[in-house]
Design a protein around this motif. Structure first.
Motif, mmCIF file in Angstrom:
data_model
loop_
_atom_site.group_PDB
_atom_site.id
_atom_site.type_symbol
_atom_site.label_atom_id
_atom_site.label_comp_id
_atom_site.label_asym_id
_atom_site.label_seq_id
_atom_site.Cartn_x
_atom_site.Cartn_y
_atom_site.Cartn_z
ATOM 1 N N ARG A 1 4.076 9.683 -7.698
ATOM 2 C CA ARG A 1 2.981 8.704 -7.854
ATOM 3 C C ARG A 1 3.367 7.620 -8.851
ATOM 4 O O ARG A 1 3.038 6.447 -8.671
ATOM 5 C CB ARG A 1 1.695 9.413 -8.270
ATOM 6 C CG ARG A 1 1.028 10.163 -7.142
ATOM 7 C CD ARG A 1 -0.364 10.646 -7.506
ATOM 8 N NE ARG A 1 -0.334 11.729 -8.478
ATOM 9 C CZ ARG A 1 -0.328 13.031 -8.173
ATOM 10 N NH1 ARG A 1 -0.340 13.405 -6.918
ATOM 11 N NH2 ARG A 1 -0.328 13.934 -9.117
ATOM 12 N N SER B 1 4.131 11.500 0.489
ATOM 13 C CA SER B 1 4.259 12.480 1.553
ATOM 14 C C SER B 1 5.161 13.597 1.059
ATOM 15 O O SER B 1 5.957 13.411 0.135
ATOM 16 C CB SER B 1 4.831 11.836 2.821
ATOM 17 O OG SER B 1 6.119 11.344 2.576
ATOM 18 N N THR C 1 1.667 5.440 -0.462
ATOM 19 C CA THR C 1 1.159 6.796 -0.257
ATOM 20 C C THR C 1 2.259 7.754 -0.705
ATOM 21 O O THR C 1 3.374 7.337 -0.998
ATOM 22 C CB THR C 1 0.843 7.075 1.232
ATOM 23 O OG1 THR C 1 2.040 6.910 1.986
ATOM 24 C CG2 THR C 1 -0.232 6.160 1.758
ATOM 25 N N ARG D 1 0.876 -1.182 0.000
ATOM 26 C CA ARG D 1 0.000 0.000 0.000
ATOM 27 C C ARG D 1 0.903 1.218 0.000
ATOM 28 O O ARG D 1 1.705 1.399 0.914
ATOM 29 C CB ARG D 1 -0.916 -0.003 1.219
ATOM 30 C CG ARG D 1 -2.006 -1.071 1.127
ATOM 31 C CD ARG D 1 -3.024 -0.917 2.238
ATOM 32 N NE ARG D 1 -2.407 -0.828 3.554
ATOM 33 C CZ ARG D 1 -2.276 -1.833 4.405
ATOM 34 N NH1 ARG D 1 -2.718 -3.029 4.082
ATOM 35 N NH2 ARG D 1 -1.711 -1.663 5.577
#
Length: 53
Positions: A44, A18, A16, A14
């Motif tokens: 990304r 930051s 993310t 998973r």
């Protein structure tokens, strides 16, 4: 007689993103962290490349 179960699948990655100052990082629950990027879109893309669907 032992119960016959299929092997469990590894937990999915998973990711993310930051931010730290002007830079954005992609991070994963597995501990991976991508390089610092000025572009959020590029961070990304790093995350997608790390954990393909």
């Amino acid at each position: 007689m032992p119960e016959n179960r299929p092997p469990t699948a590894p937990s999915p990655h998973r990711t993310t993103t930051s931010e730290q100052g002007s830079f954005c990082f992609a991070e994963c629950v597995c501990g991976w962290r991508g390089p610092a990027r000025r572009s959020r879109d590029r961070a990304r893309q790093d995350a997608t490349a790390h954990a393909p669907t």
